[in-house]
Design a protein around this motif. Structure first.
Motif, short mmCIF file in Angstrom:
data_model
loop_
_atom_site.label_atom_id
_atom_site.label_comp_id
_atom_site.label_asym_id
_atom_site.label_seq_id
_atom_site.Cartn_x
_atom_site.Cartn_y
_atom_site.Cartn_z
N GLY A 158 0.77 -1.24 0.00
CA GLY A 158 0.00 0.00 0.00
C GLY A 158 0.79 1.28 0.00
O GLY A 158 0.20 2.36 -0.06
N ARG A 166 -4.47 -0.62 -1.00
CA ARG A 166 -4.92 -0.97 0.33
C ARG A 166 -3.74 -1.37 1.18
O ARG A 166 -2.85 -2.11 0.75
CB ARG A 166 -5.90 -2.15 0.27
CG ARG A 166 -7.20 -1.86 -0.45
CD ARG A 166 -8.08 -0.85 0.24
NE ARG A 166 -8.47 -1.19 1.59
CZ ARG A 166 -9.71 -1.01 2.06
NH1 ARG A 166 -10.67 -0.54 1.27
NH2 ARG A 166 -10.00 -1.28 3.31
N SER A 207 -1.82 -3.35 3.94
CA SER A 207 -1.89 -4.61 4.65
C SER A 207 -0.49 -5.03 5.07
O SER A 207 0.50 -4.72 4.41
CB SER A 207 -2.54 -5.71 3.80
OG SER A 207 -1.78 -5.97 2.64
N THR A 229 -6.80 7.49 -3.84
CA THR A 229 -6.44 6.17 -3.34
C THR A 229 -7.71 5.35 -3.10
O THR A 229 -8.83 5.87 -3.19
CB THR A 229 -5.66 6.28 -2.02
OG1 THR A 229 -6.60 6.57 -0.95
CG2 THR A 229 -4.60 7.37 -2.08
N PRO A 230 -7.56 4.07 -2.76
CA PRO A 230 -8.75 3.28 -2.42
C PRO A 230 -9.50 3.81 -1.20
O PRO A 230 -10.63 3.37 -0.94
CB PRO A 230 -8.17 1.89 -2.14
CG PRO A 230 -6.89 1.84 -2.91
CD PRO A 230 -6.35 3.23 -2.84
N TYR A 231 -8.89 4.73 -0.46
CA TYR A 231 -9.52 5.28 0.75
C TYR A 231 -10.21 6.62 0.50
O TYR A 231 -10.60 7.30 1.46
CB TYR A 231 -8.48 5.43 1.85
CG TYR A 231 -7.79 4.15 2.21
CD1 TYR A 231 -8.44 3.15 2.91
CD2 TYR A 231 -6.46 3.92 1.83
CE1 TYR A 231 -7.81 1.96 3.24
CE2 TYR A 231 -5.82 2.73 2.15
CZ TYR A 231 -6.49 1.76 2.85
OH TYR A 231 -5.87 0.58 3.17
N PHE A 261 -8.82 3.98 6.09
CA PHE A 261 -7.35 4.09 6.12
C PHE A 261 -6.82 3.78 7.50
O PHE A 261 -5.89 2.97 7.66
CB PHE A 261 -6.93 5.50 5.68
CG PHE A 261 -5.55 5.89 6.12
CD1 PHE A 261 -4.44 5.48 5.40
CD2 PHE A 261 -5.35 6.67 7.26
CE1 PHE A 261 -3.15 5.83 5.80
CE2 PHE A 261 -4.08 7.03 7.67
CZ PHE A 261 -2.97 6.61 6.94
N ASP A 301 -7.10 0.00 8.43
CA ASP A 301 -6.09 -0.86 7.81
C ASP A 301 -4.70 -0.59 8.38
O ASP A 301 -3.91 -1.52 8.60
CB ASP A 301 -6.09 -0.66 6.30
CG ASP A 301 -7.30 -1.28 5.62
OD1 ASP A 301 -8.07 -1.97 6.30
OD2 ASP A 301 -7.48 -1.06 4.40
#
Length: 384
Positions: free
Chosen positions: A90, A122, A124, A169-171, A178, A181
């Motif tokens: 990420g 994302r 992780s 971003t994906p967030y 955010f 994660d």
């Protein structure tokens, strides 16, 4: 604080100067320091052998001066903080992008903007080289308690540029996701360290001291927030990360205004953050930068509660000048006007090498300063 359980009266923040042969070996095996490939695990057995030797020597030096704790000097890292998050999914970084609102300064003024960190997927957790580094430290540290340093979660949020950096971003539109994660990744890292036997973890933080610098107030306003709101947010997120730790792990928190090759990035006393820092964040001790007037007065120490310890960073890692023992004792006396002496200890203002290049002093200077810390702590408290 007696015996072998941290926090100790005498300590240092963590990073140590890299020997020249280690710097040379990194360049020979990984290329120039500007390459992003220099971050994270490298898998080069020849470079690892040099790192092993340098870490053993660093452990021996810390024992020689009388410290009861030991770090690996962050010898396997290029960066004090990127080494962690760049191993997770990420994140990416760009040292050529200087759009960061934070910058490096010296006595002549602004020198250079921070490199930029991006969230590009994302977040992780992935198995970390920092855990492996601790295992080697633990196997070689003898009677010393091994300490691991990690960047505090607010560092990630502030250095990426606050909530606005999540827009593409994906967030996007979901900052809470955010934090969820990021918190999960930190918890996994801490669990892996605890499972490996780590009992002393230190969170290195610059975000809270940056909140104390009025020059950065426009930055936070541009994020649609302010220092007080961010302080409450950051305290919550730190506690969310730590509340899953098992019993028996001592957690410290280092407060720094920036430290790289003799430069700094912020100034301002702890007054704005002190109550939350000492009473709302669930850590056991603090390494507090106090080597220059940029850190303000000792007066905020009045808020350090019973059961916590504030280690005074009076000894500078930015200069080879050795602090006089009587000067350090006078500074401790000044601090003890605001907090009981039993709630205080002595440390360095920051690490000696937040990056590979290190600060402008020699390894001999470094050892002499650490020995001075132990000697003064022994004189003042009768123990280290």
């Amino acid at each position: 604080m007696r015996g072998t359980k941290p926090p100790f009266r005498a300590d240092h923040v963590g990073s140590l100067l890299r020997p020249q042969r280690l710097k040379d070996a990194r360049v020979a095996r990984l290329g120039e320091d500007t390459a992003e490939s220099n971050l994270g695990p490298h898998g080069d057995i020849n470079l690892a052998a040099v790192e092993d030797d340098c870490i053993r020597e660093a452990i021996a030096m810390q024992a020689r001066v009388g410290l009861k704790g030991a770090t690996d000097g962050e010898m396997r890292r290029r960066s004090w903080w990127l080494e962690l998050i760049m191993n997770w999914d990420g994140f990416s970084a760009n040292r050529q992008d200087t759009s960061s609102p934070f910058g490096w300064k010296n006595e002549k003024g602004f020198q250079q903007a921070f490199s930029t960190v991006f969230v590009d997927g994302r977040i992780s957790w992935r198995e970390s080289p920092i855990v492996d580094a601790f295992k080697f430290l633990n196997e070689n540290s003898g009677d010393a308690v091994g300490k691991v340093t990690l960047p505090a979660p607010p560092v990630v949020h502030s250095f990426m540029g606050g909530p606005g950096a999540l827009a593409s971003t994906p967030y996007a539109g979901d900052e809470e996701a955010f934090w969820t994660d990021l918190t999960a990744a930190y918890r996994a890292e801490l669990k892996a360290l605890a499972d490996a036997g780590c009992t002393h973890i230190q969170l290195d933080d610059v975000a809270l001291p940056f909140l104390c610098d009025p020059d950065y107030a426009p930055v936070f306003a541009g994020w649609g927030t302010n220092a007080n709101a961010l302080l409450a947010e950051y305290a919550k997120r730190i506690n969310d990360v730590l509340n899953a730790l098992p019993e028996g792990v001592t957690v410290g928190m280092h407060q720094c205004r920036g430290n790289r090759e003799g430069f700094w990035a912020a100034e301002g006393g702890y007054d704005l953050v002190a109550d939350v820092l000492f009473n709302a964040i669930d850590v056991d001790c603090y390494h507090l930068e106090y080597d220059t007037e940029r850190a303000g007065s000792f007066e905020p120490l009045r808020l350090v509660p019973e059961g916590k310890v504030a280690l005074l960073g009076i000894v500078s890692t930015k200069t080879p000048v050795l602090e006089d023992a009587d000067f350090i004792k006078r500074r401790i006396d000044e601090a003890a006007r605001h907090a009981p002496l039993e709630r205080l200890g002595l440390t360095t203002q920051c690490g000696f090498a937040s990056s590979v290049k290190g600060n402008p002093l020699s390894e001999a200077d470094e050892e002499t300063k650490l020995a001075r810390i132990v000697d003064v702590a022994t004189d003042v408290w009768g123990e280290t």
